[in-house]
Design an enzyme around this catalytic site. Structure first.
Site, PDB file in Angstrom:
ATOM      1  N   ASP A  66       0.804  -1.228   0.000  1.00 18.61           N
ATOM      2  CA  ASP A  66       0.000   0.000   0.000  1.00 18.61           C
ATOM      3  C   ASP A  66       0.840   1.283   0.000  1.00 18.61           C
ATOM      4  O   ASP A  66       0.299   2.375   0.023  1.00 18.61           O
ATOM      5  CB  ASP A  66      -0.967   0.005   1.190  1.00 18.61           C
ATOM      6  CG  ASP A  66      -0.238   0.053   2.531  1.00 18.61           C
ATOM      7  OD1 ASP A  66       1.000   0.191   2.545  1.00 18.61           O
ATOM      8  OD2 ASP A  66      -0.916  -0.038   3.560  1.00 18.61           O
TER       9      ASP A  66
ATOM     10  N   TYR B 158      10.744   4.446   0.808  1.00 19.03           N
ATOM     11  CA  TYR B 158      11.617   3.428   1.404  1.00 19.03           C
ATOM     12  C   TYR B 158      13.058   3.516   0.914  1.00 19.03           C
ATOM     13  O   TYR B 158      13.963   2.952   1.535  1.00 19.03           O
ATOM     14  CB  TYR B 158      11.055   2.023   1.142  1.00 19.03           C
ATOM     15  CG  TYR B 158      10.020   1.612   2.184  1.00 19.03           C
ATOM     16  CD1 TYR B 158      10.419   1.058   3.398  1.00 19.03           C
ATOM     17  CD2 TYR B 158       8.667   1.794   1.956  1.00 19.03           C
ATOM     18  CE1 TYR B 158       9.495   0.689   4.355  1.00 19.03           C
ATOM     19  CE2 TYR B 158       7.737   1.434   2.915  1.00 19.03           C
ATOM     20  CZ  TYR B 158       8.150   0.879   4.113  1.00 19.03           C
ATOM     21  OH  TYR B 158       7.239   0.517   5.071  1.00 19.03           O
TER      22      TYR B 158
HETATM   23  P1  NAD Z   1      -0.067  -8.052  13.766  1.00 15.72           P
HETATM   24  O1  NAD Z   1       1.058  -8.702  14.509  1.00 15.72           O
HETATM   25  O2  NAD Z   1      -0.997  -7.158  14.486  1.00 15.72           O
HETATM   26  O3  NAD Z   1      -0.953  -9.196  13.089  1.00 15.72           O
HETATM   27  C1  NAD Z   1      -0.442 -10.315  12.476  1.00 15.72           C
HETATM   28  C2  NAD Z   1      -1.247 -11.551  12.879  1.00 15.72           C
HETATM   29  O4  NAD Z   1      -0.705 -12.663  12.162  1.00 15.72           O
HETATM   30  C3  NAD Z   1      -1.179 -11.896  14.360  1.00 15.72           C
HETATM   31  O5  NAD Z   1      -2.464 -11.999  14.913  1.00 15.72           O
HETATM   32  C4  NAD Z   1      -0.462 -13.250  14.384  1.00 15.72           C
HETATM   33  O6  NAD Z   1      -0.902 -14.109  15.404  1.00 15.72           O
HETATM   34  C5  NAD Z   1      -0.789 -13.792  13.008  1.00 15.72           C
HETATM   35  N1  NAD Z   1       0.125 -14.833  12.544  1.00 15.72           N
HETATM   36  C6  NAD Z   1       1.462 -14.880  12.660  1.00 15.72           C
HETATM   37  N2  NAD Z   1       1.940 -15.976  12.078  1.00 15.72           N
HETATM   38  C7  NAD Z   1       0.886 -16.654  11.574  1.00 15.72           C
HETATM   39  C8  NAD Z   1       0.748 -17.877  10.863  1.00 15.72           C
HETATM   40  N3  NAD Z   1       1.822 -18.613  10.539  1.00 15.72           N
HETATM   41  N4  NAD Z   1      -0.495 -18.280  10.508  1.00 15.72           N
HETATM   42  C9  NAD Z   1      -1.562 -17.536  10.833  1.00 15.72           C
HETATM   43  N5  NAD Z   1      -1.501 -16.365  11.495  1.00 15.72           N
HETATM   44  C10 NAD Z   1      -0.284 -15.935  11.862  1.00 15.72           C
HETATM   45  O7  NAD Z   1       0.620  -7.300  12.549  1.00 15.72           O
HETATM   46  P2  NAD Z   1       0.155  -6.026  11.705  1.00 15.72           P
HETATM   47  O8  NAD Z   1       1.015  -4.880  12.077  1.00 15.72           O
HETATM   48  O9  NAD Z   1      -1.301  -5.862  11.771  1.00 15.72           O
HETATM   49  O10 NAD Z   1       0.620  -6.428  10.246  1.00 15.72           O
HETATM   50  C11 NAD Z   1       0.210  -7.608   9.609  1.00 15.72           C
HETATM   51  C12 NAD Z   1       1.010  -7.843   8.351  1.00 15.72           C
HETATM   52  O11 NAD Z   1       0.609  -6.947   7.328  1.00 15.72           O
HETATM   53  C13 NAD Z   1       2.516  -7.640   8.502  1.00 15.72           C
HETATM   54  O12 NAD Z   1       3.189  -8.606   7.723  1.00 15.72           O
HETATM   55  C14 NAD Z   1       2.742  -6.275   7.920  1.00 15.72           C
HETATM   56  O13 NAD Z   1       4.076  -6.083   7.531  1.00 15.72           O
HETATM   57  C15 NAD Z   1       1.789  -6.364   6.771  1.00 15.72           C
HETATM   58  N6  NAD Z   1       1.433  -5.095   6.113  1.00 15.72           N
HETATM   59  C16 NAD Z   1       1.778  -4.981   4.811  1.00 15.72           C
HETATM   60  C17 NAD Z   1       1.470  -3.864   4.094  1.00 15.72           C
HETATM   61  C18 NAD Z   1       1.955  -3.804   2.680  1.00 15.72           C
HETATM   62  O14 NAD Z   1       2.126  -2.748   2.135  1.00 15.72           O
HETATM   63  N7  NAD Z   1       2.230  -4.933   2.015  1.00 15.72           N
HETATM   64  C19 NAD Z   1       0.787  -2.828   4.702  1.00 15.72           C
HETATM   65  C20 NAD Z   1       0.405  -2.949   6.044  1.00 15.72           C
HETATM   66  C21 NAD Z   1       0.741  -4.120   6.738  1.00 15.72           C
HETATM   67  C1  G6P Z   2       3.567   0.828   4.799  1.00 18.46           C
HETATM   68  C2  G6P Z   2       4.215  -0.271   4.001  1.00 18.46           C
HETATM   69  C3  G6P Z   2       4.021  -1.601   4.687  1.00 18.46           C
HETATM   70  C4  G6P Z   2       4.550  -1.552   6.099  1.00 18.46           C
HETATM   71  C5  G6P Z   2       3.895  -0.426   6.854  1.00 18.46           C
HETATM   72  C6  G6P Z   2       4.563  -0.245   8.198  1.00 18.46           C
HETATM   73  O1  G6P Z   2       2.184   0.679   4.779  1.00 18.46           O
HETATM   74  O2  G6P Z   2       3.731  -0.353   2.688  1.00 18.46           O
HETATM   75  O3  G6P Z   2       4.656  -2.595   3.936  1.00 18.46           O
HETATM   76  O4  G6P Z   2       4.305  -2.770   6.756  1.00 18.46           O
HETATM   77  O5  G6P Z   2       4.022   0.784   6.148  1.00 18.46           O
HETATM   78  O6  G6P Z   2       3.804   0.624   8.964  1.00 18.46           O
HETATM   79  P1  G6P Z   2       3.921   0.659  10.541  1.00 18.46           P
HETATM   80  O7  G6P Z   2       2.920   1.695  10.925  1.00 18.46           O
HETATM   81  O8  G6P Z   2       3.571  -0.726  11.030  1.00 18.46           O
HETATM   82  O9  G6P Z   2       5.325   1.032  10.855  1.00 18.46           O
HETATM   83 MN    MN Z   3       4.474  -2.270   1.746  1.00 21.06          MN
END
Ligand code: NAD
Ligand code: G6P
Ligand code: MN
Length: 440
Positions: free
Chosen positions: A170, A263
């Protein structure tokens, strides 16, 4: 109109309530018959799920809702898997950030040694989700947010080549929202952009309004002074993110013809990043103190009161991207979207096997990447180095190879030498003993 069934994998994520609210707001575009949550931490998921249950009961009782830790229950009869897991959760993110910093190196969720460590944890977790989906709902698509998306994408390309998985981010959407504000537009969808790079590692080469007018000069003029901090910041951005958006000014100066992903600051200004970091209190601490507390606090308040007005859950606007993507596949919209896909010649002078982030048209059978053409030496050099890092991490995971992982960390542009890389790696191995394959 057909109604769809979705499982959110990582039901306990801080982003889950925002995604649910966003799915509800988009029922006209992507009608749902069922939402399920899946997580391997039942207790964490229960709080989020019980609050979402109340919210769904109020707003859309016709949507069937359930949550589970059982893969078969979760992954059967679904059309989409929306995945956002964090293997090791925030305590391990904290290690990813603090261990490199102890050695004077950038400590970041997805960049440098921290991102590499996270990749070594995530690969197995995401492959497991892919396998559950393939087994229980072979026609479903996985829309994956789980980070580090670049390494996860290389791993699934190589190890599950047939899987219907799309990896997304995102960050470009967030930056484009700011660009639209800078250009005086209401919405990023009033712009047509060209972009290429890797995940968390790319550049815009063109930004036009829908009539084809060039918006680059106006945006460039602003970025040169303020980075991506818009004229009036209505979004109440946190200080640490605001610094990142402001620093884009210096990142931009390296190649004024393009506009950079934020980034890139970790690779181009690692010394600055380290100088401005607090090794005792990193982003993971901020997130645990703010977002995690806020989301779980709100969920608990909703559960206690039995009504959603008792909490302050907010819709995740960024996540509307995931609805765009699901709708594109479900209804063959051919929407143009940035996705992480195999290069396959789209960037002419770049490794055809590399996973790159480029515009694609998305329809029923998935993404159709658009041609980028040749890229300049500066970007090509940086990207080649970074792709090699990402490939070496997957080599290391596959072969259980200490040597490959040492090479990967050494090759990261954030790391000054092989000896520093080795010292970081040895600390990371100890911290990740419950999550990484044993290296030899
Ligand atoms: P979070 O720790 O609050 O939530 C992650 C959840 O995943 C937890 O509830 C955990 O128990 C669960 N989990 C861990 N391993 C697991 C497995 N093997 N099977 C099933 N569930 C499992 O984390 P968050 O900050 O809400 O972020 C979640 C993910 O989304 C992270 O990987 C973060 O980097 C990603 N994210 C990506 C983008 C992007 O741009 N691609 C944007 C925002 C968040
Ligand atoms: C952006 C990126 C994600 C990353 C997040 C981290 O949304 O695209 O890949 O996980 O920032 O944000 P945070 O608030 O968890 O530092
Ligand atoms: Mn990202």
């Amino acid at each position: 109109m057909k109604k769809f069934s979705i499982v959110v994998a990582g039901g306990g994520s801080t982003f889950t309530p925002g995604i649910v609210l966003m799915l509800l707001a988009n029922q006209h575009r992507l009608p749902l018959r069922a939402i399920k949550f899946y997580d391997n931490d039942g207790a964490r998921q229960e709080t989020i799920a019980e609050a979402c249950k109340i919210l769904l009961q109020e707003q859309a009782p016709e949507i069937e809702f359930s949550y589970t830790t059982q893969p078969q229950v979760a992954f059967s009869d679904v059309d989409f898997v929306m995945a956002h897991i964090r293997v090791g959760k925030y305590p391990m993110r904290e290690q990813d950030e603090k261990i490199p910093l102890r050695h004077g190196v950038v400590g970041q969720e997805t960049c440098g040694p921290g991102g590499i460590a996270y990749g070594m944890r995530s690969i197995g977790g995401v492959l497991e989700l892919v396998d559950y989906m393939t087994k229980y709902s072979p026609n479903a698509w996985m829309l994956n947010y789980s980070n580090p998306a670049a390494i996860v994408a290389e791993a699934t390309r190589r190890l599950r080549p047939q899987a219907k998985i799309l990896n997304i981010c995102d960050m470009p959407i967030g930056i484009e929202g700011r660009m639209a504000q800078i250009a005086g537009l209401k919405d990023r969808k009033e712009m047509r952009t060209r972009y290429y790079g890797l995940n968390h590692f790319g550049w815009w080469t063109a930004i036009e309004d829908l009539a084809g007018n060039d918006l680059m000069p106006k945006i460039r003029e602003h970025v040169a002074k303020f980075g991506y901090v818009p004229p009036s910041d209505k979004q109440a951005t946190e200080a640490s993110w605001n610094d990142t958006f402001a620093k884009a000014k210096d990142v931009w100066a390296l190649d004024p013809d393009t506009l950079p992903n934020t980034y890139l600051k970790y690779y181009l200004f690692p010394d600055y990043v380290v100088q401005h970091a607090n090794p005792q209190h990193t982003r993971a601490n901020e997130v645990m103190e703010h977002r995690e507390k806020h989301v779980f606090g709100s969920c608990n308040a909703i559960i206690q009161a039995g009504k959603s007005s008792a909490g302050e859950l907010e819709i995740d606007e960024h996540a509307s991207y995931i609805v765009d993507l699901a709708a594109a596949i479900a209804f063959n919209t051919q929407e143009r979207m940035l996705l992480i896909v195999q290069n396959n010649g789209a960037i002419h002078n770049f490794d055809p096997e590399a996973m790159v982030e480029i515009p694609c048209l998305v329809g029923k059978s998935g993404p159709e990447p658009l041609v980028v053409g040749n890229i300049p030496q500066f970007q090509k050099g940086l990207m080649s180095q970074q792709v090699a890092v990402e490939k070496l991490v997957v080599d290391a995971w596959e072969q259980r190879s200490y040597q490959k992982l040492w090479q990967a960390i050494t090759l990261s542009k954030t790391v000054p030498s092989a000896s520093v890389a080795k010292a970081i790696l040895d600390d990371l191995i100890v911290a990740n003993k419950d999550y990484w394959p044993e290296l030899r």
